[in-house]
Scaffold this active site. Structure first.
Site, PDB file in Angstrom:
ATOM      1  N   CYS A  93       0.825  -1.205   0.000  1.00 48.88           N
ATOM      2  CA  CYS A  93       0.000   0.000   0.000  1.00 48.88           C
ATOM      3  C   CYS A  93       0.864   1.261   0.000  1.00 48.88           C
ATOM      4  CB  CYS A  93      -0.942  -0.004   1.191  1.00 48.88           C
ATOM      5  SG  CYS A  93      -0.087   0.184   2.775  1.00 48.88           S
ATOM      6  N   ALA A 149       2.991   1.774   3.026  1.00 51.05           N
ATOM      7  CA  ALA A 149       4.191   0.930   2.992  1.00 51.05           C
ATOM      8  C   ALA A 149       5.296   1.609   2.180  1.00 51.05           C
ATOM      9  CB  ALA A 149       3.860  -0.435   2.390  1.00 51.05           C
ATOM     10  N   ARG A 165      11.518  -4.749   6.755  1.00 50.53           N
ATOM     11  CA  ARG A 165      12.344  -4.725   5.557  1.00 50.53           C
ATOM     12  C   ARG A 165      13.791  -4.768   6.040  1.00 50.53           C
ATOM     13  NH1 ARG A 165      13.273   0.296   2.548  1.00 50.53           N
ATOM     14  NH2 ARG A 165      13.467   0.059   0.305  1.00 50.53           N
ATOM     15  N   HIS A 200       6.024   6.441  -2.248  1.00 49.44           N
ATOM     16  CA  HIS A 200       7.383   6.956  -2.487  1.00 49.44           C
ATOM     17  C   HIS A 200       7.305   8.444  -2.799  1.00 49.44           C
ATOM     18  CE1 HIS A 200       8.167   2.761  -4.471  1.00 49.44           C
ATOM     19  NE2 HIS A 200       8.230   2.674  -3.154  1.00 49.44           N
TER      20      HIS A 200
END
Ligand code: CFM
Length: 546
Positions: free
Chosen positions: A66, A69, A100, A199
């Site tokens: 998503c 994330a 991560r 991002h």
């Protein structure tokens, strides 16, 4: 040394495979998916067109993540001295807890908050009465406990739904503290079609709130920024080792093993090197517009690619001393790489791979497979855009839809006092003519062979079908795919987290990768595996629609 037995090639025709993948879908779904499944071909002046960066069809089990994330996890996750506070329920916050495999060192100052989970732990009552008070208290608590340089606040879905004004809270707390930068991200999970939107939201705010806030002159020659490298499994450490050996100063990595001050001083670098085009290319553009720093595409995945990227950097600075040093480093590093390559080649050549990762690695990792004599027969991105497949020349053709309009494009102008073109237009032109391309990325399609299958936003069903039909020697994707693929008898390598391995970047990384893949593709264990019920079913059944 043992050599692999001659393997009977599996005969398949890409058109049949595509038809087979689409067969089960209702007509409307099949029509849409057909545009996202592309049989690669070399066109005369163009690349074939693929549909990308569009919503996943409801009901399909996508591999995507998503927007939250992409913002909290991908971009800000690897920043070690910023307190990253999730405003939301603890379920989303759990995934802020270093899931991560970003690595970091604590640095000399020891400021390192990456292994903490900071969350407002929203409850039902906060959803009903609003969570701003609680957020304020959480920011205060983080400040009192750690006195960090910065606190970043991330919105999860419920925050957007109830309308908490996180930006006003952040501004208020920043003014109150005076010595701590507080800023927020409207990165609710539903904000975009994938993590790619996250991002963009993250990078915009980093650019707006941190980049260029520290003008204290920095030391070091041949100063670059490395954009789009996240130090998974220590990749960034290996790249930094090589830079250091070459005498190249890495001012800031966006954002693997990064610090607040790296971002704040990044406008002082003289070249931006873009590794992951998908997650950050617009930051390179903004740095160029505002401060005059040109950018080039690099790739440190693959030994040859690493050497090529180092030569690009050296050519840009054009200093003979640097050019010689880079050549010397390549000469020193290559023998070990070649030795490892020669060792594995007899066992790996001719084998096939499939790569389905987020936005860049499905391209970059083909380099490493090529170096092992392996062919990538199918690949695709979870969330990349058409330019990552077809090259940046399609950018003017991309249509802005309702989903992309949702993501802010920040208007950047040349900085009044600090805009300084690093090269004259004539110098840039001369470099271009000598083969150094600026602002250029050709995408994945031209690097794949004809007849290979390129698939956008691959889903669980298609992944299994693809493996069943094409029988690759290895399948690369993420944790959600890992076990379903292994159950089909095919070795599976995670290329998001690297399982527990890495680094795979740079020269040492290439050696690690050769050995790891050699071990995986030559292990028979997965094909021996049969679950007890596959041999002796005790119960049998059928679906009602069958
Ligand atoms: Fe860039 Fe990445 Fe990737 Fe990515 Fe990612 Fe990643 Fe990735 Mo997982 S930034 S697009 S959002 S290279 S986390 S380090 S491996 S999907 S291919």
């Amino acid at each position: 040394m043992t050599t692999a037995p001659e393997k009977k090639p599996v005969q398949w025709d890409p058109t049949d495979i595509k038809a087979e993948l689409l067969k089960k879908y209702p007509p409307k779904v099949a029509r849409k998916r057909a545009r996202q499944i592309l049989i690669n071909e070399a066109l005369e002046n163009d690349t074939p067109e693929i549909l990308a960066n569009v919503r996943t069809i409801p009901g399909i089990i996508t591999m995507r993540g998503c927007t939250y994330a992409g913002c909290k996890g991908v971009i800000l996750g690897p920043t070690r001295d910023i307190v990253n506070l999730v405003h939301g329920p603890i379920g989303c916050s759990f995934y802020a807890w270093l899931t991560r495999r970003n690595q970091t060192d604590a640095g000399e100052d020891g400021e390192q908050y990456m292994n903490y989970t900071f969350s407002t732990d929203m409850q039902d009552s906060d959803i009903i009465f609003g969570g701003e008070k609680k957020l304020e208290m959480a920011i205060q608590e983080a400040y009192d406990t750690f006195h960090p340089k910065a606190i970043a606040v991330f919105a999860t879905c419920p925050v957007g739904l109830i309308g908490d004004d996180i930006h006003t809270v952040a501004r208020k707390m920043k003014e109150k503290f005076g010595d701590c930068n507080v800023f927020a991200f409207s990165c609710e999970g539903y904000k975009g079609v994938s993590q790619s939107a996250g991002h963009h939201i993250a990078n915009n705010q980093v650019f707006r709130h941190i980049v260029g806030t520290n003008d204290e002159p920095q030391e070091g020659e041949y100063r670059i920024n490395l954009l789009g490298e996240y130090n998974i499994g220590g990749d960034g450490f290996e790249i930094d080792r090589i830079f250091k050996k070459c005498g190249i100063t890495n001012v800031a990595t966006f954002s693997g093993n990064s610090t607040y001050d790296q971002f704040a001083t990044s406008h002082q670098a003289d070249l931006n090197c873009v590794m992951c085009h998908r997650s950050i290319n617009y930051v390179a553009d903004m740095l160029e517009t505002k401060f005059g720093i040109p950018w080039v595409k690099v790739n440190f995945i693959g030994a040859e690619a690493t050497a090529k990227s180092l030569r690009k950097i050296a050519a840009y600075f054009g200093d003979q001393e640097l050019i010689d040093r880079v050549e010397k480093v390549i000469e020193e590093e290559m023998p070990a790489v070649k030795a490892a390559q020669e060792d594995v080649l007899p066992r790996t050549s001719g084998k096939t791979a499939m790569i389905f990762v987020g936005g860049s690695r499905a391209h970059h990792y083909q380099e490493l497979f090529k170096e092992m004599g392996m062919k990538t027969i199918s690949a695709g991105y979870e969330f990349a855009h058409r330019d990552d497949y077809e090259g940046r020349h399609v950018l003017p053709k991309l249509k802005v839809d309702a989903d992309s309009r949702n993501i802010e494009e920040i208007e950047v102008e040349p900085d009044e006092t600090r805009y300084r073109p690093r090269k004259t237009p004539e110098e840039l032109k001369a470099l271009e003519e000598a083969g150094l391309k600026f602002k250029s990325y050709e995408g994945l399609l031209p690097d794949m062979e004809e007849g290979t299958l390129v698939i956008d936003d691959l889903n669980q069903y298609e992944a299994e079908k693809l493996v069943e039909l094409m029988k690759p020697d290895i399948f690369c994707a993420g944790i959600k795919e890992k076990f379903s693929i292994q159950k089909l008898g095919i070795p599976m390598k995670q290329l998001h987290s690297y399982d527990s391995g890495g680094p795979y970047a740079g020269f040492k990384g290439a050696i690690n990768f050769y050995n790891e893949i050699d071990r995986l593709v030559n292990s028979r264990v997965w094909s021996y595996m049969k679950a007890p019920w596959q041999e002796n079913p005790q119960l049998s059944g059928a679906y009602v629609w069958e």
